[in-house]
Design a protein around this motif. Structure first.
Motif, mmCIF file in Angstrom:
data_model
loop_
_atom_site.group_PDB
_atom_site.id
_atom_site.type_symbol
_atom_site.label_atom_id
_atom_site.label_comp_id
_atom_site.label_asym_id
_atom_site.label_seq_id
_atom_site.Cartn_x
_atom_site.Cartn_y
_atom_site.Cartn_z
ATOM 1 N N GLY A 164 0.904 -1.108 -0.338
ATOM 2 C CA GLY A 164 -0.057 -0.155 0.067
ATOM 3 C C GLY A 164 0.527 1.254 -0.237
ATOM 4 O O GLY A 164 0.354 2.103 -0.671
ATOM 5 N N LEU A 182 -4.792 -3.351 3.866
ATOM 6 C CA LEU A 182 -4.434 -3.093 2.077
ATOM 7 C C LEU A 182 -5.628 -2.631 0.795
ATOM 8 O O LEU A 182 -5.772 -1.695 0.702
ATOM 9 C CB LEU A 182 -3.967 -4.212 1.705
ATOM 10 C CG LEU A 182 -3.804 -4.304 -0.010
ATOM 11 C CD1 LEU A 182 -2.772 -3.018 0.372
ATOM 12 C CD2 LEU A 182 -2.581 -5.320 -0.026
ATOM 13 N N THR A 183 -7.043 -3.616 0.686
ATOM 14 C CA THR A 183 -7.747 -3.827 -0.364
ATOM 15 C C THR A 183 -8.187 -2.012 0.093
ATOM 16 O O THR A 183 -8.652 -1.532 -1.236
ATOM 17 C CB THR A 183 -8.340 -5.336 0.724
ATOM 18 O OG1 THR A 183 -7.796 -5.879 -0.166
ATOM 19 C CG2 THR A 183 -9.763 -5.048 -1.018
ATOM 20 N N ALA A 186 -6.584 0.703 -0.748
ATOM 21 C CA ALA A 186 -5.445 0.500 -2.443
ATOM 22 C C ALA A 186 -6.342 0.743 -3.106
ATOM 23 O O ALA A 186 -5.935 1.673 -4.475
ATOM 24 C CB ALA A 186 -5.123 -0.939 -2.222
ATOM 25 N N SER A 193 -4.823 -0.492 -8.737
ATOM 26 C CA SER A 193 -4.041 -0.995 -7.793
ATOM 27 C C SER A 193 -3.922 -2.302 -7.413
ATOM 28 O O SER A 193 -4.031 -2.837 -6.475
ATOM 29 C CB SER A 193 -4.961 -0.474 -6.443
ATOM 30 O OG SER A 193 -5.459 -1.152 -6.074
ATOM 31 N N SER A 196 -1.428 -5.025 -6.669
ATOM 32 C CA SER A 196 -0.500 -4.678 -5.328
ATOM 33 C C SER A 196 -1.852 -5.660 -4.425
ATOM 34 O O SER A 196 -1.892 -6.831 -3.448
ATOM 35 C CB SER A 196 -0.772 -3.147 -4.345
ATOM 36 O OG SER A 196 0.473 -2.591 -5.482
ATOM 37 N N ARG A 197 -3.118 -5.576 -4.675
ATOM 38 C CA ARG A 197 -3.764 -5.965 -4.217
ATOM 39 C C ARG A 197 -3.981 -7.943 -4.712
ATOM 40 O O ARG A 197 -4.209 -8.584 -4.179
ATOM 41 C CB ARG A 197 -5.888 -5.642 -4.424
ATOM 42 C CG ARG A 197 -5.711 -4.706 -3.546
ATOM 43 C CD ARG A 197 -7.153 -3.591 -4.537
ATOM 44 N NE ARG A 197 -7.403 -3.192 -6.135
ATOM 45 C CZ ARG A 197 -7.606 -3.960 -6.437
ATOM 46 N NH1 ARG A 197 -8.617 -4.640 -6.161
ATOM 47 N NH2 ARG A 197 -7.699 -3.371 -7.543
ATOM 48 N N ARG A 198 -3.130 -7.983 -5.733
ATOM 49 C CA ARG A 198 -3.437 -9.462 -5.689
ATOM 50 C C ARG A 198 -2.708 -10.415 -5.338
ATOM 51 O O ARG A 198 -2.605 -11.220 -5.039
ATOM 52 C CB ARG A 198 -3.695 -9.630 -7.017
ATOM 53 C CG ARG A 198 -3.201 -11.031 -7.952
ATOM 54 C CD ARG A 198 -2.968 -11.224 -9.500
ATOM 55 N NE ARG A 198 -4.143 -10.155 -10.050
ATOM 56 C CZ ARG A 198 -3.318 -9.312 -10.819
ATOM 57 N NH1 ARG A 198 -2.611 -8.366 -11.063
ATOM 58 N NH2 ARG A 198 -5.245 -8.044 -11.728
ATOM 59 N N TYR A 260 -11.548 -12.428 1.412
ATOM 60 C CA TYR A 260 -10.363 -11.960 0.817
ATOM 61 C C TYR A 260 -11.042 -13.181 -0.879
ATOM 62 O O TYR A 260 -10.394 -12.361 -2.066
ATOM 63 C CB TYR A 260 -9.529 -13.481 1.120
ATOM 64 C CG TYR A 260 -8.640 -12.854 2.517
ATOM 65 C CD1 TYR A 260 -8.892 -11.723 3.024
ATOM 66 C CD2 TYR A 260 -8.310 -13.590 3.277
ATOM 67 C CE1 TYR A 260 -8.232 -11.350 3.660
ATOM 68 C CE2 TYR A 260 -7.005 -13.083 4.278
ATOM 69 C CZ TYR A 260 -7.822 -11.935 4.806
ATOM 70 O OH TYR A 260 -7.018 -11.123 5.725
ATOM 71 N N ASN A 263 -13.287 -10.139 -2.538
ATOM 72 C CA ASN A 263 -12.861 -8.969 -2.997
ATOM 73 C C ASN A 263 -11.234 -9.480 -4.322
ATOM 74 O O ASN A 263 -10.882 -8.247 -5.456
ATOM 75 C CB ASN A 263 -10.978 -8.268 -1.484
ATOM 76 C CG ASN A 263 -12.092 -7.625 -1.003
ATOM 77 O OD1 ASN A 263 -12.946 -7.292 -1.220
ATOM 78 N ND2 ASN A 263 -11.467 -7.625 -0.209
ATOM 79 N N GLN A 264 -11.882 -10.715 -5.102
ATOM 80 C CA GLN A 264 -10.813 -10.714 -5.749
ATOM 81 C C GLN A 264 -11.639 -10.858 -7.017
ATOM 82 O O GLN A 264 -11.795 -10.162 -8.152
ATOM 83 C CB GLN A 264 -9.811 -11.745 -5.488
ATOM 84 C CG GLN A 264 -8.561 -11.288 -4.723
ATOM 85 C CD GLN A 264 -7.309 -10.275 -5.384
ATOM 86 O OE1 GLN A 264 -7.321 -10.815 -6.710
ATOM 87 N NE2 GLN A 264 -7.150 -10.147 -4.649
#
Length: 317
Positions: A164, A182-183, A186, A193, A196-198, A260, A263-264
């Motif tokens: 981040g 983070l998510t 970011a 981002s 970074s998130r991945r 998690y 979020n993807q």
């Protein structure tokens, strides 16, 4: 301002539940306040008892003590600010404070997974190899392993937070969460981002899925071992113990892994539901784990009874 050539954001604003009507703010703040106090006192009682009562200086209680300290730190670093946001309208965090909070969120979150895994290892050896338990599991060994986990989890926290810190932030600073992680931070960046998130997702899945898999495996072996003995009383006691333990473990891991994954792949469109699940797996285990893992055990109940009796006698005289 941190990194003035990359970021113009001086502070972040915690939104909490984005779709929550203002009339429910007091209810939410009181709920968080109660959760914090229950967690604070339950974990504090555990820590004080384990420090002051020598007969509780046993491997299992050393593990529980580390878990209690971790949960105390996590709640103290996150809940007061979100309570202030809903109670007084003060949800702002400086740029530096937000990333410090992010570090501890991912640090202590990862640490809990490894400590619960160590707890499962302890129970596996105690039940499946009882005659060798004291030769395998010692206070010194458990203390060393816990120290390694504290250091390793700190490295995980630093790695995730750095993902981040490298992102630039300008303008938008409203974090749709109850704390900085983070998510939700970011996605406010002025650049894509996703990478970074991945990367954060991969680190998180390894940090939590590996301990969770080991915990599931160990409890399956424990139940199979007890069931194979053919003793109904032992089977019922072990099943009850494992069920209550799984309440905490399930609350911690299942919503976490769901969020998690969401979020993807964005399966759940409701941001408020996402925040609720984050609060569920974050805070619910913190006040249930000291009760289920420690305060409900016969040894702790006897110790508490003696302490309260001693207090009553002292007050009488």
């Amino acid at each position: 301002m941190a990194s003035t050539n990359r970021s113009e954001v001086l502070e972040f604003i915690l939104i909490g539940f984005p779709g929550l009507p203002e009339k429910f703010y007091s209810l939410v703040s009181i709920s968080f306040f109660l959760i914090y106090n229950i967690s604070l006192y339950a974990n504090l009682i555990v820590v004080v008892l384990l420090l002051l009562r020598r007969h509780l200086h046993q491997p299992m209680y050393v593990i529980i003590g580390n878990l209690a300290v971790s949960d105390l730190l996590f709640d103290t670093l996150t809940l007061p600010k979100i309570i202030a946001k809903y109670w007084f309208g003060d949800g702002s965090l400086s740029y530096t404070a937000c990333f410090i909070q992010m570090f501890f969120v991912h640090y202590l979150g990862s640490l809990d997974s490894y400590i619960v895994m160590l707890m499962a290892i302890d129970r596996y050896i105690a039940i499946c190899k009882p005659l060798r338990y004291h030769s395998i599991i010692t206070n010194r060994l458990v203390a060393i392993i816990c120290l390694v986990f504290w250091i390793f989890a700190a490295a995980i926290g630093l790695a995730v937070t750095s993902l981040g810190l490298i992102l630039p932030f300008r303008g938008t600073n409203r974090v749709k969460s109850c704390f900085c992680s983070l998510t939700p931070v970011a996605v406010l960046s002025t650049v894509d981002s996703a990478s970074s998130r991945r990367t954060g997702f991969v680190i998180a899945m390894i940090s939590h899925l590996c301990p969770f898999s080991f915990i599931v495996f160990s409890y399956i072996i424990i139940i199979s071992k007890v069931y194979s003995t053919g003793r109904t009383e032992n089977w019922q006691k072990a099943f009850y113990t494992c069920t209550t333990h799984w309440l905490v473990i399930g609350l911690y891991f299942i919503p976490r892994l769901t969020v998690y994954t969401y979020n993807q792949i964005k399966l759940i469109p409701d941001t408020d539901l996402n925040v609720f699940l984050i609060c569920l797996y974050t805070f619910a285990p913190h006040f249930t784990s000291p009760i289920i893992f420690c305060l409900r055990t016969e040894e702790i109940k006897r110790t508490l009874g003696k302490v309260f009796k001693l207090i009553a006698i002292n007050n009488k005289y």
